[in-house]
Design a protein around this motif. Structure first.
Motif, PDB file in Angstrom:
ATOM      1  N   GLN A   1       0.830  -1.211   0.000  1.00 30.87           N
ATOM      2  CA  GLN A   1       0.000   0.000   0.000  1.00 30.87           C
ATOM      3  C   GLN A   1       0.869   1.268   0.000  1.00 30.87           C
ATOM      4  OE1 GLN A   1      -2.662  -0.258   3.302  1.00 30.87           O
ATOM      5  NE2 GLN A   1      -3.957  -1.898   2.335  1.00 30.87           N
ATOM      6  N   GLN A   2       1.947   1.213   0.853  1.00 31.74           N
ATOM      7  CA  GLN A   2       2.860   2.365   0.840  1.00 31.74           C
ATOM      8  C   GLN A   2       3.498   2.544  -0.527  1.00 31.74           C
ATOM      9  OE1 GLN A   2       5.638   1.784   4.012  1.00 31.74           O
ATOM     10  NE2 GLN A   2       4.082   2.124   5.664  1.00 31.74           N
ATOM     11  N   GLU A   3       3.884   1.362  -1.081  1.00 28.45           N
ATOM     12  CA  GLU A   3       4.493   1.443  -2.406  1.00 28.45           C
ATOM     13  C   GLU A   3       3.490   1.968  -3.430  1.00 28.45           C
ATOM     14  OE1 GLU A   3       7.596   1.221  -5.088  1.00 28.45           O
ATOM     15  OE2 GLU A   3       7.626   0.891  -2.918  1.00 28.45           O
ATOM     16  N   LEU A   4       2.205   1.419  -3.284  1.00 29.62           N
ATOM     17  CA  LEU A   4       1.181   1.894  -4.190  1.00 29.62           C
ATOM     18  C   LEU A   4       0.901   3.370  -3.975  1.00 29.62           C
ATOM     19  CD1 LEU A   4      -0.912   1.222  -6.351  1.00 29.62           C
ATOM     20  CD2 LEU A   4      -2.489   0.520  -4.512  1.00 29.62           C
TER      21      LEU A   4
ATOM     22  N   ASP B   1       3.566   9.458  -6.878  1.00 34.73           N
ATOM     23  CA  ASP B   1       4.479   9.753  -7.986  1.00 34.73           C
ATOM     24  C   ASP B   1       3.695   9.973  -9.270  1.00 34.73           C
ATOM     25  OD1 ASP B   1       6.571   9.481  -6.240  1.00 34.73           O
ATOM     26  OD2 ASP B   1       7.013   7.371  -6.788  1.00 34.73           O
ATOM     27  N   ALA B   2       2.647   9.095  -9.453  1.00 36.16           N
ATOM     28  CA  ALA B   2       1.847   9.244 -10.667  1.00 36.16           C
ATOM     29  C   ALA B   2       1.114  10.578 -10.655  1.00 36.16           C
ATOM     30  CB  ALA B   2       0.868   8.075 -10.788  1.00 36.16           C
ATOM     31  N   GLU B   3       0.523  10.909  -9.448  1.00 39.29           N
ATOM     32  CA  GLU B   3      -0.178  12.185  -9.343  1.00 39.29           C
ATOM     33  C   GLU B   3       0.784  13.358  -9.575  1.00 39.29           C
ATOM     34  OE1 GLU B   3      -2.069  12.238  -5.579  1.00 39.29           O
ATOM     35  OE2 GLU B   3      -3.641  10.751  -6.100  1.00 39.29           O
TER      36      GLU B   3
ATOM     37  N   ALA C   1       2.747  16.688 -15.632  1.00 38.59           N
ATOM     38  CA  ALA C   1       2.418  16.608 -17.064  1.00 38.59           C
ATOM     39  C   ALA C   1       1.312  17.569 -17.406  1.00 38.59           C
ATOM     40  CB  ALA C   1       1.994  15.162 -17.389  1.00 38.59           C
ATOM     41  N   LYS C   2       0.263  17.612 -16.456  1.00 43.83           N
ATOM     42  CA  LYS C   2      -0.821  18.553 -16.698  1.00 43.83           C
ATOM     43  C   LYS C   2      -0.290  19.988 -16.734  1.00 43.83           C
ATOM     44  CE  LYS C   2      -4.693  15.885 -14.791  1.00 43.83           C
ATOM     45  NZ  LYS C   2      -5.716  15.856 -13.735  1.00 43.83           N
TER      46      LYS C   2
END
Length: 457
Positions: free
Chosen positions: A356-359, A365-367, A373-374
């Protein structure tokens, strides 16, 4: 005071009256004069009238079954083979036929015949005697005799009884036998009569043979006999008439027998008592032995039962310990399994938390990358929009009427596809030969406005 009656005298008088009645000749139809005529046989008067029927047979009823066949003067007498017969005729000095089982022709007008049974005869004797001690004794016996010489017997004896030809002969012989027995018993004592009957038999046999057979002292037969033969003489019983005397005669023997019986009874009682004592002792010993054996058997059974119960308790205790140990092992294994499961669960939870921490980190990181990117896209978009605006401005500034018309013509198919289906057609004619850009735009605008109005209405 009434005199006592003499029972013996009464008996003698009754026997005398009975003897007189028995000796009296019983008259009946003469069997020897003429044979009975068969039912339906013709009489002499019927014969004279010419109505003679066929010959018939007739069997007269009597002690001897004699058959007479034929009719009137021509009859035949059929005699059984075990009967004596004598056949006489008027004017003949001697019998025409005599013998055993002889059959002959018979003329009822001139002939006569006599038929006598030839079987052995038995006379029952009940002689009431007085012995030398002047005591009454009843002697019972019997005599058997048979006809030996019928040629002598039919002349000297009376066979005229039609029902029983031997009755008078039997009565006479019985009286002679009783007289002989009384004479002999009168010379004997009571004990001799009761204990030894052979003298009575010898005396009775000698007298009857003298009378019946005509035997002399040396046994030679004479012509004074009756033509009879004495077959046997027997004395069956001798009974004392007085009950008191009979009991007194029996008392010595009975007393002796009572003494012997009492001694035997005492000896038997003594033997029985000894035997009972021995049996009781043996029974008691056997009972004690049985009780000892039963006690030993009970002890062995108790010991065996105790051993079985102890072994069963030990087995149950061992089984309980084994079960408890198995339960403890199972509980321990369950605890270890639970610990393993808990550890695995904690490890899984840790792994899940780490994942979960990794996720979460990856999401962050994705956000972050998305935001970046946005931001970059927005920045680039804004830059591109600015560039487009600038290019549009530049194009607007540099666009000619021909370029605009070409662009509008290119977009017309797309515009037409998005337009609704027109319900009515309105034609607008624009005059002039040549249209400029302004006129074309104006016409298109009017068409669009008409279509919009129709769609709204």
């Amino acid at each position: 005071m009434a005199a006592k009656s003499n029972s013996y005298l009464d008996q003698v008088m009754a026997q005398s009256a009975e003897l007189e009645e028995d000796l009296r000749s019983r008259s009946g139809p003469p069997r020897s004069t003429a044979a009975p005529q068969a039912p339906g046989a013709p009489s002499p008067m019927a014969k004279r009238a010419g109505r003679v029927g066929p010959a018939r047979e007739h069997t007269p009823q009597g002690p001897v079954e004699v058959r007479v066949s034929g009719w009137w003067r021509w009859q035949t007498v059929l005699v059984p083979p075990n009967a004596f017969v004598v056949h006489t005729r008027r004017g003949a000095a001697e019998p025409l036929h005599i013998g055993l089982g002889v059959s002959f022709r018979f003329n009822p007008a001139t002939d006569s015949y006599l038929v006598v049974p030839g079987a052995i005869q038995t006379i029952l004797i009940n002689a009431y005697c007085i012995c030398s001690e002047l005591q009454g004794v009843l002697v019972q016996g019997y005599v058997q005799w048979i006809i030996e010489d019928f040629a002598t017997a039919y002349r000297k004896l009376d066979f005229s009884d039609p029902e029983d030809p031997m009755r008078l002969v039997n009565v006479q012989l019985r009286e002679q036998a009783e007289a002989a027995i009384k004479d002999k018993v009168s010379t004997m004592g009571v004990r001799d009569v009761l204990s030894d009957k052979q003298p009575i038999i010898e005396e009775l046999t000698a007298r009857l043979r003298t009378v019946a057979e005509g035997a002399g002292e040396n046994g030679a037969r004479g012509d004074r006999g009756l033509g009879l033969s004495i077959v046997t003489v027997q004395i069956k019983e001798a009974v004392v008439s007085s009950n008191t005397l009979w009991e007194n005669l029996q008392k010595p023997y009975r007393s002796e027998q009572n003494r012997v019986a009492r001694l035997a009874e005492l000896e038997a009682q003594q033997a029985v008592a000894a035997r009972e004592t021995a049996v009781a002792r043996a029974t008691e010993e056997q009972r004690i032995e049985n009780e000892r054996e039963l006690a030993e058997l009970r002890a062995r059974n108790d010991a065996a039962r105790f051993d079985r119960e102890s072994a069963e308790k030990l087995r149950r205790t061992t089984r309980d310990h084994d079960i408890e140990r198995e339960v403890a092992d199972l509980a321990q294994q369950a605890a270890l399994h639970a610990l393993r499961l808990e550890r695995d669960k904690h490890a899984e939870q840790l792994d899940n938390a780490r994942l979960q921490q990794e996720l979460r980190r990856m999401q962050l990181d994705a956000e972050l990358a998305l935001t970046q990117a946005k931001t970059r896209v927005a920045h680039e978009s804004s830059l591109l929009g600015l560039e487009r605006e600038r290019i549009g401005i530049d194009n607007a500034n540099s666009r000619s009427e021909t370029t605009v018309r070409a662009q509008l013509i290119d977009k017309l198919p797309a515009i037409v596809e998005h337009l609704p289906t027109p319900t009515e057609l309105k034609s607008v004619q624009i005059g002039g030969d040549t249209l400029g850009l302004a006129g074309l735009v104006t016409q298109v605008s009017e068409i669009v406005a008409a279509v919009r109005d129709n769609a709204q209405s």
